[in-house]
Design a protein around this motif. Structure first.
Motif, PDB file in Angstrom:
ATOM      1  N   GLN A 196       0.827  -1.206   0.000  1.00  0.00           N
ATOM      2  CA  GLN A 196       0.000   0.000   0.000  1.00  0.00           C
ATOM      3  C   GLN A 196       0.863   1.259   0.000  1.00  0.00           C
ATOM      4  N   ASN A 199      -1.130   6.839  -2.658  1.00  0.00           N
ATOM      5  CA  ASN A 199      -2.083   7.014  -3.753  1.00  0.00           C
ATOM      6  C   ASN A 199      -2.522   5.708  -4.388  1.00  0.00           C
ATOM      7  N   GLY A 200      -2.346   4.602  -3.706  1.00  0.00           N
ATOM      8  CA  GLY A 200      -2.772   3.327  -4.260  1.00  0.00           C
ATOM      9  C   GLY A 200      -1.918   2.176  -3.764  1.00  0.00           C
ATOM     10  N   ASP A 220     -11.767  -7.575  -3.316  1.00  0.00           N
ATOM     11  CA  ASP A 220     -11.435  -7.119  -1.966  1.00  0.00           C
ATOM     12  C   ASP A 220     -12.338  -7.777  -0.925  1.00  0.00           C
ATOM     13  N   ASP A 246      -4.447   2.374  -8.577  1.00  0.00           N
ATOM     14  CA  ASP A 246      -4.963   3.430  -7.710  1.00  0.00           C
ATOM     15  C   ASP A 246      -5.718   2.824  -6.525  1.00  0.00           C
ATOM     16  N   LYS A 247      -6.397   3.673  -5.770  1.00  0.00           N
ATOM     17  CA  LYS A 247      -7.094   3.204  -4.560  1.00  0.00           C
ATOM     18  C   LYS A 247      -8.284   2.312  -4.890  1.00  0.00           C
ATOM     19  N   LYS A 248      -8.745   2.351  -6.139  1.00  0.00           N
ATOM     20  CA  LYS A 248      -9.841   1.470  -6.555  1.00  0.00           C
ATOM     21  C   LYS A 248      -9.322   0.131  -7.060  1.00  0.00           C
ATOM     22  N   ASP A 268     -13.319   2.565  -3.225  1.00  0.00           N
ATOM     23  CA  ASP A 268     -11.942   2.156  -2.949  1.00  0.00           C
ATOM     24  C   ASP A 268     -11.935   0.729  -2.413  1.00  0.00           C
TER      25      ASP A 268
END
Length: 415
Positions: A196, A199-200, A220, A246-248, A268
């Motif tokens: 982690q 920004n992602g 997830d 990215d966070k998604k 996210d």
């Protein structure tokens, strides 16, 4: 600085050259080579669809990315085919033989197609050295080198380029599965670790097959269904591939061979898990092999699993109007029903209220529907831009002269 100026001048000269000579090169699309005899000492056959007085070159595949010149034949003036008889010292696989037209308009030992490819015209100086590295154009042609790339100067052993058969380097082909099944597709699944970041996530993909197209997937803690993150291509060896998402959980690096549409409304990921597998679409149904195995549970080697008459990519599993291909691209679960956003009724809205209502709050590309209702109407009716714009355009108070209903629907396939 001098080298940079020299490169700029060279590029400008190439752009200014006349490319009219392109028309001189015959098309090789219809050429066919047929082998009638193949042994350890003889190699013979015919080349069909040839043209009279055109020189053709027979080439042998040397390795994955290189073809080697073997012999030349002329097109016949009487027939549309030409025969050949060659003596060879080793067995040649029929699949590793091809033929190409070879026109040398200026009799310099360099075919026109090579001159046009790099210089934009024919009639170049065979003994020229555009990069000043000591390599003549004809040497670079015969050795499969780029004339506009600088190479270390040639040594004494390299001065005999004229005696070396021409080589034709080509892009390295992508890896293929010898047999595509659910089992072999699962064997392509790679280990992916995630770290982690602010920004992602930084990903490490381990032990990929060289020169292979992969699809990265993510799921997830909240949503256990795999969804596509992006495509990537492995390198020349089995070294790890490093990616960023990215966070998604969506890839932010350049995707290859194609890029998936951007998604904005995915939440996210929470405690994400990543994997990667075979990204080819072996059966041509619109879905990557690994996606069929892990998500839709269709067959990667059968374009119409179950013989329904519909390609797997166009099957609709959730009865919501969205097919598997749409949901793959927009990262929606093919087995969950996706409903359009609820309709919005605006009472004499302002321009800003209308603009906000038109914004689609979904990654799936629903089709916008606008209806209006005047004081005298009993219900909403379809809105026409040219006929009914005076009702929707704001009056002196900044409000529309009617009520507006904004809704969305699944777009119908276009013919």
């Amino acid at each position: 600085m001098k080298d940079q100026v020299k490169k700029v001048v060279i590029v400008c000269l190439v752009m200014l050259l006349n490319v009219a000579a392109l028309a001189q090169i015959p098309s090789d699309a219809n050429l066919r080579i047929f082998i009638s005899n193949l042994s350890e000492t003889n190699f013979s056959g015919i080349v069909s669809n040839t043209q009279a007085d055109i020189l053709y070159e027979i080439q042998q595949r040397q390795n994955r990315t290189n073809w080697l010149s073997m012999a030349f034949i002329y097109g016949s003036e009487i027939t549309n085919y030409a025969d050949f008889h060659l003596g060879i010292t080793n067995i040649i696989d029929r699949k590793n033989i091809r033929v190409r037209s070879w026109i040398d308009s200026y009799q310099m030992g360099i075919p026109d197609w090579w001159q046009i490819k790099y210089f934009g015209n024919v009639g170049i100086d065979a003994m020229g050295t555009p990069m000043g590295d000591g390599w003549y154009n004809i040497f670079k042609y015969q050795k499969g080198m780029d004339p506009f790339r600088w190479y270390p100067p040639p040594g004494p052993q390299d001065q005999y380029g004229f005696r070396v058969p021409a080589h034709y380097p080509e892009p390295i082909p992508f890896a293929k599965l010898s047999e595509v099944t659910e089992t072999t597709t699962r064997k392509t699944i790679l280990s992916v670790t995630a770290k982690q970041q602010t920004n992602g996530y930084e990903l490490t993909v381990r032990h990929p097959i060289a020169h292979a197209r992969y699809l990265l997937l993510v799921r997830d803690k909240v949503d256990r269904q795999w969804r596509a993150s992006g495509y990537f291509v492995s390198g020349t060896n089995r070294n790890p591939v490093y990616l960023h998402v990215d966070k998604k959980g969506m890839m932010t690096d350049v995707q290859s061979p194609i890029a998936l549409p951007e998604v904005k409304f995915l939440p996210d990921v929470i405690q994400p898990e990543f994997t990667a597998g075979w990204g080819e679409d072996s059966d041509g149904d619109g879905l990557p092999d690994i996606y069929e195995v892990l998500v839709t549970h269709t067959k990667p080697d059968d374009a119409d699993t179950g013989d329904t008459g519909i390609l797997d990519g166009y099957k609709i599993f959730a009865n919501d109007g969205w097919n598997n291909w749409d949901k793959f691209r927009y990262r929606a679960d093919p087995f969950k029903k996706c409903e359009p956003p609820p309709a919005i009724v605006l009472r004499k809205p302002t321009t800003s209220e209308l603009r906000d209502a038109y914004l689609l709050k979904s990654d799936l590309p629903y089709e916008l529907q606008i209806e209006f209702q005047t004081n005298t109407a009993t219900g909403f009716q379809p809105y026409s831009l040219w006929v009914d714009s005076n009702y929707v355009n704001p009056d002196n108070s900044g409000h529309a002269r009617c009520d507006v209903r904004v809704s969305w629907k699944v777009p119908q396939p276009k013919p």
